[in-house]
Write a protein that holds these residues in place. Structure first.
Motif, PDB file in Angstrom:
ATOM      1  N   MET A 116      28.290  51.940  56.768  1.00  0.00           N
ATOM      2  CA  MET A 116      27.864  51.662  58.140  1.00  0.00           C
ATOM      3  C   MET A 116      28.953  50.900  58.897  1.00  0.00           C
ATOM      4  N   PRO A 117      28.843  50.781  60.209  1.00  0.00           N
ATOM      5  CA  PRO A 117      29.847  50.044  60.981  1.00  0.00           C
ATOM      6  C   PRO A 117      30.074  48.642  60.416  1.00  0.00           C
ATOM      7  N   ALA A 118      31.352  48.232  60.356  1.00  0.00           N
ATOM      8  CA  ALA A 118      31.747  46.902  59.862  1.00  0.00           C
ATOM      9  C   ALA A 118      31.456  46.710  58.375  1.00  0.00           C
ATOM     10  N   HIS A 119      31.222  47.800  57.669  1.00  0.00           N
ATOM     11  CA  HIS A 119      30.975  47.767  56.230  1.00  0.00           C
ATOM     12  C   HIS A 119      31.917  48.748  55.534  1.00  0.00           C
ATOM     13  N   GLY A 120      32.257  48.434  54.285  1.00  0.00           N
ATOM     14  CA  GLY A 120      33.116  49.339  53.546  1.00  0.00           C
ATOM     15  C   GLY A 120      34.421  49.573  54.261  1.00  0.00           C
ATOM     16  N   ILE A 121      34.778  50.851  54.437  1.00  0.00           N
ATOM     17  CA  ILE A 121      36.021  51.182  55.132  1.00  0.00           C
ATOM     18  C   ILE A 121      35.763  51.909  56.451  1.00  0.00           C
ATOM     19  N   SER A 122      34.559  51.731  56.993  1.00  0.00           N
ATOM     20  CA  SER A 122      34.276  52.277  58.324  1.00  0.00           C
ATOM     21  C   SER A 122      34.860  51.360  59.395  1.00  0.00           C
ATOM     22  N   ALA A 123      34.799  51.828  60.644  1.00  0.00           N
ATOM     23  CA  ALA A 123      35.375  51.090  61.770  1.00  0.00           C
ATOM     24  C   ALA A 123      34.599  49.804  62.057  1.00  0.00           C
TER      25      ALA A 123
END
Length: 292
Positions: A116-123
């Motif tokens: 999700m956004p701001a998680h993992g390697i997402s934007a």
């Protein structure tokens, strides 16, 4: 990093600030997963270990209204029974859902996980419930049609908001079945826990919640799983451990007692996170998804 005087940041205190300033600081902290009180203290080590299980995934970046989201696809060995989207919880990421996704894949489903956004390697570095729901809707529309969606913890509220598709979203997630694991019922209970952790007084808490209401375009009291699920045309399985110390079991009981489309599967001794890795839980999830 959210700016606060070091004396307040180290002691996790927002008390004593003017309500508007406290509400603004609380909002920015709350929307930044990297500094969340709910992030596991060994998060970095756990991520390094969990991402190994995504090594064979088909990876795709999907453009959404809030930026590019990283997705991971796993295909079944034979014919597919449909596509299932799996949504992680707050401060988590797709890799922590890999064990459950493998069980769903082996059951014959095409499985897609997302950061999700701001998680993992997402934007992004900060996000909120609405932007997460926008991202989930966009990913679902790109990979759909969906047979079902499986979501954990705060990700359950994200999935429900996406399935409901009400304001301020411009579209909705289409799915036949939803599995909500360790899902809270009332976002107001989450904001109160946050306020207690950060020593946010009543005036600061109300200012903080007003910021959430402006983004969500609805009252904080309307952000409940019961109300969202009642507005969704889906059958739901509520999975919860009786000893969950992060989201009390009472939340699951409330959801099932107050909605006609939900059934409860309770477990003992699995807490909030281990529920994602238990074989008996995976069997219950797969059985529900298979029951068309």
């Amino acid at each position: 990093m959210v700016w606060l005087p070091a004396s307040r940041w180290r002691t996790q205190r927002l008390s004593g600030l003017p309500p508007a300033a406290a509400g603004d600081a609380a909002f920015r902290i709350f929307c930044t997963p990297a500094v969340s009180q709910w992030r596991h203290p060994q998060h970095g080590k756990l991520v390094d270990r969990a991402r190994y299980h995504l090594r064979s995934a088909e990876r795709m970046r999907i453009q959404t209204p809030v930026g590019e989201m990283q997705t991971y696809r796993f295909k079944p060995d034979g014919s597919t029974s449909g596509t299932v989207l799996i949504v992680h919880g707050w401060t988590s990421e797709a890799s922590f859902m890999a064990a459950l996704s493998e069980a769903v894949r082996r059951a014959g489903f095409n499985v897609v996980l997302l950061d999700m956004p701001a998680h993992g390697i997402s934007a992004l570095r900060s996000t909120n419930l609405i932007d997460c729901a926008r991202a989930v809707v966009a990913v679902g529309q790109e990979i759909g049609p969906l047979h079902g969606v499986v979501a954990h913890s705060f990700g359950g509220m994200v999935a429900l908001l996406a399935l409901e598709g009400g304001r301020p979203l411009s579209g909705r997630l289409e799915a036949k079945r939803a599995v909500l694991m360790s899902c809270p019922n009332r976002i107001a209970e989450i904001t109160r826990l946050f306020a207690r952790h950060w020593h946010l007084d009543d005036a600061g808490l109300r200012a903080f919640e007003r910021r959430l209401e402006r983004i969500g375009q609805r009252s904080i009291d309307d952000f409940t799983s019961v109300k969202l699920l009642a507005a969704c045309d889906v059958s739901a399985l509520i999975v919860h451990a009786r000893d969950d110390d992060a989201v009390p079991f009472a939340a699951a009981q409330e959801i099932v007692d107050q909605t006609a489309c939900a059934q409860l599967k309770a477990f003992d001794g699995l807490g909030h996170r281990n529920i994602l890795f238990a074989p008996q839980v995976a069997r219950a999830v797969v059985g529900f998804l298979r029951h068309a």
